[in-house]
Design a protein around this motif. Structure first.
Motif, mmCIF file in Angstrom:
data_model
loop_
_atom_site.group_PDB
_atom_site.id
_atom_site.type_symbol
_atom_site.label_atom_id
_atom_site.label_comp_id
_atom_site.label_asym_id
_atom_site.label_seq_id
_atom_site.Cartn_x
_atom_site.Cartn_y
_atom_site.Cartn_z
ATOM 1 N N ASN A 170 0.825 -1.208 0.000
ATOM 2 C CA ASN A 170 0.000 0.000 0.000
ATOM 3 C C ASN A 170 0.861 1.261 0.000
ATOM 4 O O ASN A 170 0.563 2.233 -0.700
ATOM 5 C CB ASN A 170 -0.925 0.005 1.216
ATOM 6 C CG ASN A 170 -2.390 -0.055 0.830
ATOM 7 O OD1 ASN A 170 -2.755 0.173 -0.319
ATOM 8 N ND2 ASN A 170 -3.241 -0.376 1.782
ATOM 9 N N ASN A 174 0.759 3.975 -3.176
ATOM 10 C CA ASN A 174 0.465 5.397 -2.986
ATOM 11 C C ASN A 174 1.566 6.271 -3.566
ATOM 12 O O ASN A 174 1.305 7.314 -4.166
ATOM 13 C CB ASN A 174 0.282 5.706 -1.494
ATOM 14 C CG ASN A 174 -1.149 5.496 -1.037
ATOM 15 O OD1 ASN A 174 -1.953 6.404 -1.058
ATOM 16 N ND2 ASN A 174 -1.462 4.271 -0.639
ATOM 17 N N GLU A 192 -10.467 10.175 -7.679
ATOM 18 C CA GLU A 192 -10.519 9.428 -6.425
ATOM 19 C C GLU A 192 -11.276 10.191 -5.340
ATOM 20 O O GLU A 192 -11.912 9.591 -4.482
ATOM 21 C CB GLU A 192 -9.101 9.097 -5.966
ATOM 22 C CG GLU A 192 -8.429 8.039 -6.849
ATOM 23 C CD GLU A 192 -6.970 7.797 -6.492
ATOM 24 O OE1 GLU A 192 -6.410 6.784 -6.949
ATOM 25 O OE2 GLU A 192 -6.375 8.634 -5.780
ATOM 26 N N GLN A 193 -11.221 11.499 -5.409
ATOM 27 C CA GLN A 193 -11.913 12.318 -4.419
ATOM 28 C C GLN A 193 -13.390 12.518 -4.750
ATOM 29 O O GLN A 193 -14.238 12.568 -3.855
ATOM 30 C CB GLN A 193 -11.237 13.691 -4.306
ATOM 31 C CG GLN A 193 -9.838 13.637 -3.697
ATOM 32 C CD GLN A 193 -9.104 14.958 -3.816
ATOM 33 O OE1 GLN A 193 -9.629 15.928 -4.373
ATOM 34 N NE2 GLN A 193 -7.877 15.007 -3.310
ATOM 35 N N GLY A 245 -11.012 -3.716 -2.414
ATOM 36 C CA GLY A 245 -11.660 -2.579 -1.773
ATOM 37 C C GLY A 245 -12.045 -1.502 -2.760
ATOM 38 O O GLY A 245 -11.821 -1.626 -3.960
ATOM 39 N N ARG A 246 -12.607 -0.440 -2.239
ATOM 40 C CA ARG A 246 -13.117 0.641 -3.081
ATOM 41 C C ARG A 246 -12.246 1.892 -2.982
ATOM 42 O O ARG A 246 -12.689 3.005 -3.245
ATOM 43 C CB ARG A 246 -14.560 0.960 -2.675
ATOM 44 C CG ARG A 246 -15.509 -0.222 -2.835
ATOM 45 C CD ARG A 246 -16.885 0.099 -2.269
ATOM 46 N NE ARG A 246 -17.502 1.222 -2.960
ATOM 47 C CZ ARG A 246 -18.268 1.130 -4.029
ATOM 48 N NH1 ARG A 246 -18.533 -0.065 -4.549
ATOM 49 N NH2 ARG A 246 -18.788 2.190 -4.592
ATOM 50 N N GLY A 247 -10.995 1.706 -2.627
ATOM 51 C CA GLY A 247 -10.083 2.842 -2.483
ATOM 52 C C GLY A 247 -9.329 3.202 -3.736
ATOM 53 O O GLY A 247 -8.495 4.107 -3.720
ATOM 54 N N ASN A 251 -4.788 2.153 -3.405
ATOM 55 C CA ASN A 251 -5.082 2.123 -1.973
ATOM 56 C C ASN A 251 -5.953 0.912 -1.663
ATOM 57 O O ASN A 251 -7.146 0.891 -1.969
ATOM 58 C CB ASN A 251 -5.787 3.410 -1.539
ATOM 59 C CG ASN A 251 -5.921 3.492 -0.034
ATOM 60 O OD1 ASN A 251 -5.146 2.896 0.708
ATOM 61 N ND2 ASN A 251 -6.905 4.244 0.428
ATOM 62 N N THR A 253 -8.158 -1.326 0.458
ATOM 63 C CA THR A 253 -9.000 -1.128 1.644
ATOM 64 C C THR A 253 -9.936 -2.300 1.892
ATOM 65 O O THR A 253 -10.751 -2.255 2.818
ATOM 66 C CB THR A 253 -9.847 0.148 1.487
ATOM 67 O OG1 THR A 253 -10.685 0.010 0.328
ATOM 68 C CG2 THR A 253 -8.970 1.385 1.332
ATOM 69 N N SER A 257 -6.731 -6.039 3.469
ATOM 70 C CA SER A 257 -5.945 -4.882 3.924
ATOM 71 C C SER A 257 -5.049 -5.209 5.116
ATOM 72 O O SER A 257 -4.049 -4.522 5.346
ATOM 73 C CB SER A 257 -6.865 -3.704 4.260
ATOM 74 O OG SER A 257 -7.781 -4.063 5.281
#
Length: 327
Positions: A170, A174, A192-193, A245-247, A251, A253, A257
């Motif tokens: 991770n 990033n 992503e935001q 995950g949904r990150g 990332n 998640t 994780s």
């Protein structure tokens, strides 16, 4: 009952492909084993009676293949491993929820532990005393957990683009995003935001922006070696969103994780080959703790190659596998 008869009586559908001819039949005769260059496809029951799809080809010592993604069918790996079918009996598995295997109503059942149980069901169904294991990406997490639980069942193990703990991966992912061209990284972060998902899948704009930045900066080192018809495998989004995950791409998640097998692997005495590309999306340094954790592990880095080293360095890749499994 003769060895492997049980498996074929349990199959829902089987196709044998020989000399370009396809015949649908209900059962495979025992005298067709070993397969002798034929291809057999069918289903077996995994944990909780989930129907799982496999494809078998070749002859020799069994080699079970676990794909990555998460959420991929084995189909993206098969063309690059089929050359081994004169040396090994290749057994390709579509994990639960992926490819032609059953899609589950409850995504929470897409776990590494359940997938480990599915591999054990495959071993039992085929009546294998032991086998070799080859896995890619998140399939290597299933492989690690399987060999920790069942060390005597695996002769040798090949882990492609793997890690023993998600924390390091991770951290690297990033940072990897920030190695991309600044304009690309800015657009990715904005998606992503604000709007990374549409209908439970990545926004097409996000996906395309990520791919434009990562294809030649982590997937392929030499753009001229990208096949003209290359596309990323189609993924099962339920599996992907549950496990990864949904990150976003950078990332993790999901339910992996907290994955960390470093301590447990210390007790595993299975000869292991860890493979990666010099410029891999999963950076080689991320894999060093994995190699250090397994007492009988070696690492091979394909120079001037990236995540799809098995495409870029295909001949070298095949030779390394044969050399490792045959010695």
């Amino acid at each position: 009952m003769k060895r492997q008869n049980i498996f074929f009586t349990l199959l829902i559908s089987i196709a044998i492909l020989s000399c370009g001819k396809k015949d649908e039949i209900a059962e495979v005769a025992v005298d067709s084993i070993p397969l002798k260059q034929k291809v057999v496809t069918g289903y077996f029951e995994g944990k909780d009676r989930v129907n799982l799809f496999i494809k078998m080809q070749g002859k020799g010592e069994p080699l079970i293949v676990l794909p990555g993604g998460p959420g991929y069918s084995f189909e993206y790996l098969q063309p690059y491993l089929s050359q081994l079918d004169s040396h090994f009996q290749l057994i390709f598995l579509d994990p639960r929820g992926c490819g032609k295997s059953d899609i589950l109503a409850d995504p929470s059942k897409y776990t590494l532990d359940n997938m480990v149980a599915d591999v054990e069901s495959l071993k039992s169904t085929l009546q294998l005393k032991s086998f070799n294991l080859l896995a890619h990406e998140t399939g290597t997490f299933v492989a690690q957990k399987y060999v920790i639980k069942n060390p005597g069942h695996v002769n040798k193990m090949i882990l492609m683009s793997s890690t023993a703990q998600i924390f390091d991966l991770n951290m690297w992912l990033n940072g990897f995003r920030d190695f991309m061209p600044r304009a690309t990284a800015v657009v990715i972060k904005k998606y992503e935001q604000d709007s990374m998902y549409v209908d439970e899948q990545y926004n097409l704009g996000y996906e395309q922006t990520v791919m434009s930045g990562i294809l030649t900066q982590g997937y392929f080192f030499n753009p001229t070696l990208i096949p003209a018809d290359f596309t990323l495998p189609e993924k099962s989004w339920d599996v992907y969103n549950t496990i990864w995950g949904r990150g976003g791409y950078f990332n993790i998640t999901g339910n992996i994780s907290d994955f960390d097998t470093r301590e447990q692997l210390q007790t595993v005495n299975v000869k292991t080959l860890v493979m990666c590309g010099q410029h891999d999306y999963f950076a080689p340094f991320v894999m060093e703790t994995l190699v250090g954790a397994i007492p009988s592990a070696d690492m091979y880095v394909f120079e001037n190659a990236a995540h799809f080293f098995y495409i870029e360095k295909h001949d070298e890749f095949i030779e390394k596998i044969k050399e490792f499994l045959k010695k």
